[in-house]
Structures are given as structure tokens and as C-alpha cells.
Design an enzyme around this catalytic site. Structure first.
Site, PDB file in Angstrom:
ATOM      1  N   HIS A 193       0.830  -1.217   0.000  1.00 39.73           N
ATOM      2  CA  HIS A 193       0.000   0.000   0.000  1.00 39.73           C
ATOM      3  C   HIS A 193       0.857   1.257   0.000  1.00 39.73           C
ATOM      4  CE1 HIS A 193       0.800   0.878   4.296  1.00 39.73           C
ATOM      5  NE2 HIS A 193       0.688  -0.418   4.497  1.00 39.73           N
ATOM      6  N   CYS A 209       3.214  -5.112   6.775  1.00 38.81           N
ATOM      7  CA  CYS A 209       2.815  -4.808   5.396  1.00 38.81           C
ATOM      8  C   CYS A 209       3.959  -4.119   4.650  1.00 38.81           C
ATOM      9  CB  CYS A 209       1.570  -3.921   5.392  1.00 38.81           C
ATOM     10  SG  CYS A 209       0.075  -4.774   5.922  1.00 38.81           S
TER      11      CYS A 209
END
Length: 320
Positions: A193, A209
Site C-alpha cells: 500500500h 505490510c
């Protein structure tokens, strides 16, 4: 015997001296079959207001890789006119050149578009100590523009303990830590992301992440699709061949405080990594002094250590 510093200087294209505002292309042509090295080390002259964080955003490089390539330079005030090495030459990660490949040790993502002889590469922020990013094979399971963020309970508990409580949902916008796009992985709970923070790309900062610069995640989102394979590896030492010469690229291994590696440990990992390669004609006569300097330097720059077609010479005395 040539020094590592001389080898680095020799690999820089001085015709490619740039002003610090000029951007580096993210798309690099793949080398011929049997070769592994792409890109070119380049140099910029810093402006007074430059920092490594700003240079990284401009040139699509991570903070720690700029520090590693420029030992002794102040990352917050390099100084007007200081030469800054841009580590924009890469040995491609080992394994199939398909889909997305993430190498945790170099904080970097590679994408090989199907049917095209190019590779795209981007810097990443990865999981910090205690929240390590996973290793394994997966795929992109969903793609979402302007995502809302639903913080997991574990992260909400952590923020609450620090006196910074989080809501159950953070809507899209400038305060959203997922940035303008998220790519969900088939590994539950893990994403690629964007970010609402410019600092932290190319560092161990996330809860597992993979963070990207916002313009990079938008670029990647325009290239991949749901179902694209994602292979996550942790390879601090990469070997590669270019024009009959063998190169070694060394990054600092990801280590927690209780897992510090000695130079002998690192040397053993390098030897084991080399032995996994299927070299034509069997073997290499390595420049062991150069190998030692590269492992000690951990600057992320591909440096020549041998030429193909020479017999393997194993040191009887330790090189460390």
C-alpha cells in the site's frame, strides 16, 4: 589487488552526473539470457536543502539504501555540491523472473510484466522488529483505490498503550496510512500500500505490510492485476553475471537484537548462497579480499568478484 572503493568508482557512469532534481526511470531493460545485472550506478550533486529522504522520493530509492551507498555523508544535511551515489544498479533477485518479487533484505520490490523484456523496481518499507514481514509465495487477491483503514485490534491496543487511540475505521484521505491505493495479498492481513508518511520507505517501520511511495504504488497498481503472483524472499547476498564477470551485492541482513551475526556467520551465508548457483563450467576463482570488503561494507552495490570460466579456488586460511 583492486579495492572495493576503486571498484565502485569504476562502475559509476560519470557521464551520468545529474542534478539532484532529475528523476530516475523505474523501468529497466532485462539483460540477455544468462545475465543478471540491470541499471547503472549514478551520482547527483546535492543542493543545500536536500536530505536523503527527499532524494529517495525523487529518485525512487529507500532511505537506508542511500545511507549504505554513501557512508560518512550526513543524511539530513549532505551539503551543497556533495556527490551522492544513487544505488540504481541491481542484481536481479534469484528465482523466476515473473510477477512481483519482494526481497526483504534490500527493501525492494521487482515486477516483471508478462511478455515484456523489462523490469520495474520500487523501494519498500517493511515490517519492523517484532512485526516481521512474511517470506513465501502468494498472489494479489484484491486491488482497492482510496481504501479505508480498519486497524486490527492488535494495532489498536498498541496505539492505546502509547496514549494514541485509533478509531475503528480511518476513512480515505490525507490521514489514512494506506495512502491512495492498496493491493491485498492472499496472505491474510498483509498488504502492499501507499502511505501518508514520506519518511520510512526503505526502512523497517510497518506492522508487516509493504509500504510504497504514493506515486510508486499508483504506478504498480496500473501494471499488475488480481491474481498476479507475489514471491517474498529474504536474500541479503545476491550473485549475478554481466558480460562474463561475476558480481556480488551485499545488504545488511535483517537481524533482531538477539540474532546478531558475526562476520564469519555472514561469510558462511555468502558461501552457501554461491554454492546454490549453477555456474557453467563449474566454478569461479573468487577475489576473496574483495568478497571480504563487500560483506563488511554492505553497501548494496554490485561489485565484481570474479570472471567466468576460471577454476574455483578455496582459501585454506580464513578470510575473516
Amino acid at each position: 589487488m583492486l579495492s572495493r572503493a576503486f571498484a565502485v568508482a569504476s562502475s559509476v557512469s560519470f557521464a551520468a552526473l545529474l542534478s539532484a532534481g532529475q528523476s530516475i526511470a523505474l523501468e529497466l531493460p532485462l539483460p540477455p539470457e544468462g545475465e543478471d545485472v540491470v541499471g547503472q550506478i549514478q551520482v547527483v550533486k546535492a543542493k543545500y536543502e536536500d536530505t536523503f529522504a527527499a532524494l529517495g522520493e525523487t529518485h525512487d530509492l529507500g532511505y537506508l539504501e542511500l545511507i549504505a551507498a554513501n557512508p560518512g555523508v550526513d543524511p539530513w544535511l549532505p551539503g551543497e555540491g556533495t556527490d551522492i551515489i544513487l544505488p540504481t544498479r541491481y542484481i536481479l533477485p534469484p528465482g523466476p523472473r515473473e510477477g512481483v518479487v519482494i526481497n526483504l533484505a534490500e527493501y525492494r520490490l521487482y515486477y516483471y510484466p508478462e511478455g515484456k523484456d523489462v523490469v520495474h523496481t520500487f523501494p519498500l518499507g517493511i515490517g519492523r522488529e517484532g512485526w516481521g514481514s512474511p517470506v513465501g509465495n502468494t498472489r494479489i487477491s484484491a486491488m482497492t483505490s482510496n481504501p479505508a483503514w480498519y486497524p486490527p485490534q492488535s494495532i489498536r491496543d498498541e496505539h492505546a498503550a502509547d496514549g494514541d487511540p485509533l478509531p475503528k475505521v480511518v476513512p480515505p484521505g490525507p490521514d489514512n496510512p494506506l495512502g491512495p491505493y492498496k493491493l491485498s495479498l492472499a496472505l491474510p492481513g498483509y498488504l502492499i500500500h501507499g502511505s501518508n508518511k514520506k519518511f520510512g520507505i526503505g526502512m523497517r517501520v510497518s506492522h508487516g505490510c509493504f509500504r510504497m511511495l504514493n506515486h510508486n504504488v499508483l504506478k504498480l497498481a496500473g501494471l499488475v492485476k488480481v491474481g498476479t503472483s507475489v514471491r517474498i524472499i529474504d536474500e541479503p547476498y545476491k550473485f549475478g553475471v554481466s558480460q562474463g564477470k561475476v558480481y556480488l551485492e551485499a545488504h545488511a541482513p535483517l537481524q533482531d537484537e538477539e540474532q546478531k551475526m558475526t562476520l564469519m556467520d555472514k561469510h558462511a551465508v555468502v558461501i552457501n548462497t554461491l554454492l546454490k548457483r549453477d555456474e557453467p563450467a563449474g566454478s569461479l576463482q573468487l577475489d576473496w579480499e574483495m568478497v571480504r570488503e563487500i560483506i563488511a561494507g554492505e553497501d548494496g552495490l554490485p561489485i565484481q568478484i570474479a570472471e567466468q570460466g576460471q577454476a574455483l579456488v578455496i582459501h585454506e586460511e580464513p578470510v575473516f
